[in-house]
Design an enzyme around this catalytic site. Structure first.
Site, PDB file in Angstrom:
ATOM      1  N   GLY A  37       0.830  -1.210   0.000  1.00  0.00           N
ATOM      2  CA  GLY A  37       0.000   0.000   0.000  1.00  0.00           C
ATOM      3  C   GLY A  37       0.863   1.258   0.000  1.00  0.00           C
ATOM      4  N   HIS A  38       1.844   1.297   0.912  1.00  0.00           N
ATOM      5  CA  HIS A  38       2.754   2.448   0.958  1.00  0.00           C
ATOM      6  C   HIS A  38       3.496   2.604  -0.385  1.00  0.00           C
ATOM      7  CE1 HIS A  38       2.852   1.329   5.412  1.00  0.00           C
ATOM      8  NE2 HIS A  38       2.441   2.583   5.443  1.00  0.00           N
ATOM      9  N   LYS A 150      -7.520   4.072   2.319  1.00  0.00           N
ATOM     10  CA  LYS A 150      -7.674   3.171   3.472  1.00  0.00           C
ATOM     11  C   LYS A 150      -8.052   3.989   4.712  1.00  0.00           C
ATOM     12  CE  LYS A 150      -6.205  -0.055   6.532  1.00  0.00           C
ATOM     13  NZ  LYS A 150      -5.264   0.682   7.335  1.00  0.00           N
ATOM     14  N   ASP A 151      -7.368   5.132   4.894  1.00  0.00           N
ATOM     15  CA  ASP A 151      -7.677   6.045   6.002  1.00  0.00           C
ATOM     16  C   ASP A 151      -8.581   7.138   5.438  1.00  0.00           C
ATOM     17  OD1 ASP A 151      -5.573   5.161   8.272  1.00  0.00           O
ATOM     18  OD2 ASP A 151      -4.681   4.962   6.302  1.00  0.00           O
TER      19      ASP A 151
END
Ligand code: AMP
Length: 286
Positions: A37-38, A150-151
């Site tokens: 993801g990062h 996601k956040d």
């Protein structure tokens, strides 16, 4: 060769030089322990800007007193290698004393949007986030910054902060990156044992269930919340923090499902590991 920079003044000097050469800067703030993801965020920043800066800082002010600050996972050597492979030019790794010198007494707070969802279970969390992101923006001086969906609440809050404070950084959202079985990638997944990992799948499965219900015509968030709750409760070791159907812009609870509705979930797995996930229910990928 990727550079590792620890001092804010050095970071700002690097950015000024790059900008004076006409290079745009894309920025990815993180707390490290990188996963795909990062890395996807870093690659997207590289597609949108000439140079990519990522930061690695486990920001103490966004953790509550009983949260996982002291055992947050970390592997800086591995992170450096992965960031370099993902096209990062500078990894900014300040320490807490430098970022919060004694006597610091200014915070940035976004009101309203931070009151519900994670703001209920994590009072003060978003003030910590908006303060550190403002500081990082001032230090790195990027043209754009990439944040993960996601956040979701964090992304909405930061967009609002930039609008309200005339911060000229373009905020780019990146879709949620998932494991093959649907689990949203998270550094906190490393806390999960095999059996807890199974329980963690309840979040993405709940979103899939809600999508299926919407596809077959259901539009009542109350009815859908009940079936989502039943599904998550059917997994052992799950404790629901919230199930909320909210509007993607103002994060307020909706009365009927539309293509602007996001289902947002927070569930504690095994009593300790708090995971979040979210997704649009109609006509949008996530
Ligand atoms: P963190 O290190 O957890 O603070 O995350 C740093 C950035 O990566 C934030 O913008 C997150 O939203 C984003 N991120 C974390 N996990 C994912 C994921 N599974 N998919 C997309 N973005 C993510």
């Amino acid at each position: 060769m990727m550079e590792i920079v620890k001092m804010p003044s050095e970071m700002t000097a690097w950015s000024r030089k790059e900008r004076s050469l006409g290079h745009s800067i894309g920025f990815v703030p993180t707390m490290g322990f990188f996963h795909e993801g990062h890395l996807a965020l870093m690659r997207l920043a590289g597609q949108r800007a000439d140079k990519v800066v990522a930061s690695l800082f486990v920001n103490p002010t966004q953790f509550g007193p009983h949260e996982d600050l002291s055992n947050y996972p970390s592997d800086v050597a591995r992170d450096c290698q992965l960031a370099e492979e993902s096209g990062v030019a500078v990894l900014f790794v300040p320490d807490a004393e430098t970022m919060y010198p004694e006597g610091a007494c200014t915070t940035v707070a976004v009101n309203g949007l931070t009151r519900n969802l994670c703001g209920v279970d994590r009072p003060g969390h978003f003030d910590g986030v908006t303060t550190i992101v403002t500081k990082l923006f001032n230090i790195v001086q990027p043209d754009l910054a990439v944040f993960g969906r996601k956040d979701f609440q964090q992304l909405v809050v930061i967009r609002q902060m930039c609008r309200d404070l005339n911060i000229g950084v373009k905020i780019v959202g990146h879709p949620i990156v998932r494991e093959a079985d649907g689990l949203a990638m998270s550094s906190r997944n490393s806390y999960l044992t095999d059996s807890l990992r199974e329980a963690a799948l309840s979040l993405s499965r709940a979103i899939q269930l809600a999508r299926k219900q919407t596809a077959s015509g259901e539009r009542d968030p109350g009815i859908m919340a009940a079936s989502v709750r039943t599904l998550i409760d059917s997994y052992p070791d799950t404790a629901i923090d919230y199930i909320q159907f909210v509007d993607q812009h103002d994060l307020k609870a909706v009365k009927t499902i539309t293509c602007d509705t996001v289902l947002a979930l927070a569930v504690k797995i095994g009593g300790k590991v708090r995971l979040i996930d979210n997704g649009f229910l109609l006509d949008k990928d996530s």
